[in-house]
Write a protein that holds these residues in place. Structure first.
Motif, PDB file in Angstrom:
ATOM      1  N   ILE A   1      83.702  76.119 -97.452  1.00 15.24           N
ATOM      2  CA  ILE A   1      84.654  75.408 -96.601  1.00 15.24           C
ATOM      3  C   ILE A   1      84.526  73.894 -96.705  1.00 15.24           C
ATOM      4  O   ILE A   1      85.522  73.175 -96.687  1.00 15.24           O
ATOM      5  N   MET A   2      83.328  73.392 -96.852  1.00 16.54           N
ATOM      6  CA  MET A   2      83.118  71.940 -96.814  1.00 16.54           C
ATOM      7  C   MET A   2      83.683  71.226 -98.037  1.00 16.54           C
ATOM      8  O   MET A   2      83.880  71.820 -99.089  1.00 16.54           O
ATOM      9  N   SER A   3      83.957  69.948 -97.862  1.00 16.68           N
ATOM     10  CA  SER A   3      84.401  69.110 -98.978  1.00 16.68           C
ATOM     11  C   SER A   3      83.271  68.966 -99.989  1.00 16.68           C
ATOM     12  O   SER A   3      82.131  68.679 -99.598  1.00 16.68           O
ATOM     13  N   PRO A   4      83.580  69.144-101.263  1.00 16.15           N
ATOM     14  CA  PRO A   4      82.538  68.897-102.264  1.00 16.15           C
ATOM     15  C   PRO A   4      82.314  67.393-102.390  1.00 16.15           C
ATOM     16  O   PRO A   4      83.247  66.609-102.233  1.00 16.15           O
ATOM     17  N   ASN A   5      81.113  66.994-102.627  1.00 16.67           N
ATOM     18  CA  ASN A   5      80.775  65.587-102.837  1.00 16.67           C
ATOM     19  C   ASN A   5      81.273  64.665-101.725  1.00 16.67           C
ATOM     20  O   ASN A   5      82.057  63.746-101.969  1.00 16.67           O
ATOM     21  N   PRO A   6      80.823  64.870-100.484  1.00 17.61           N
ATOM     22  CA  PRO A   6      81.254  63.977 -99.408  1.00 17.61           C
ATOM     23  C   PRO A   6      80.803  62.546 -99.694  1.00 17.61           C
ATOM     24  O   PRO A   6      79.781  62.320-100.351  1.00 17.61           O
ATOM     25  N   VAL A   7      81.571  61.595 -99.206  1.00 16.97           N
ATOM     26  CA  VAL A   7      81.270  60.184 -99.443  1.00 16.97           C
ATOM     27  C   VAL A   7      80.122  59.769 -98.527  1.00 16.97           C
ATOM     28  O   VAL A   7      80.140  60.055 -97.326  1.00 16.97           O
ATOM     29  N   LYS A   8      79.134  59.099 -99.105  1.00 16.04           N
ATOM     30  CA  LYS A   8      77.942  58.694 -98.363  1.00 16.04           C
ATOM     31  C   LYS A   8      77.850  57.174 -98.292  1.00 16.04           C
ATOM     32  O   LYS A   8      78.346  56.470 -99.172  1.00 16.04           O
ATOM     33  N   ILE A   9      77.189  56.706 -97.254  1.00 19.35           N
ATOM     34  CA  ILE A   9      76.906  55.282 -97.103  1.00 19.35           C
ATOM     35  C   ILE A   9      75.479  55.138 -96.593  1.00 19.35           C
ATOM     36  O   ILE A   9      75.018  55.956 -95.786  1.00 19.35           O
ATOM     37  N   ASN A  10      74.799  54.130 -97.077  1.00 25.29           N
ATOM     38  CA  ASN A  10      73.427  53.893 -96.654  1.00 25.29           C
ATOM     39  C   ASN A  10      73.404  53.378 -95.217  1.00 25.29           C
ATOM     40  O   ASN A  10      74.300  52.647 -94.788  1.00 25.29           O
ATOM     41  N   HIS A  11      72.379  53.755 -94.477  1.00 25.26           N
ATOM     42  CA  HIS A  11      72.289  53.425 -93.055  1.00 25.26           C
ATOM     43  C   HIS A  11      72.273  51.932 -92.764  1.00 25.26           C
ATOM     44  O   HIS A  11      72.632  51.504 -91.676  1.00 25.26           O
TER      45      HIS A  11
END
Length: 70
Positions: free
Chosen positions: A22-32
């Protein structure tokens, strides 16, 4: 959003489906430690409403467009 668009709308049985289906493949990430300005730009450029916040490559939260704009 993935649950609604990819599962409910297609009549999938949520009790038996796996997250990976169900989840999006390769979700966009950002560093904290990135700025909110950078997060807003990334959302705009990648055309996404959510960012996975990571610290040392481990997820620590989710940042939504409502968090950034609100």
């Amino acid at each position: 959003n993935d649950i609604v668009r990819r599962a409910v709308a297609k009549g999938m049985d949520l009790d038996s489906e796996t997250v990976v289906k169900i989840m999006s493949p390769n979700p966009v990430k950002i560093n904290h430690d990135e700025s909110i300005f950078e997060a807003r730009n990334m959302m705009k450029n990648k055309e996404v409403q959510h960012l996975i916040v990571v610290k040392e490559d481990k997820p620590v939260g989710i940042l939504t467009s409502d968090n950034v704009m609100g």
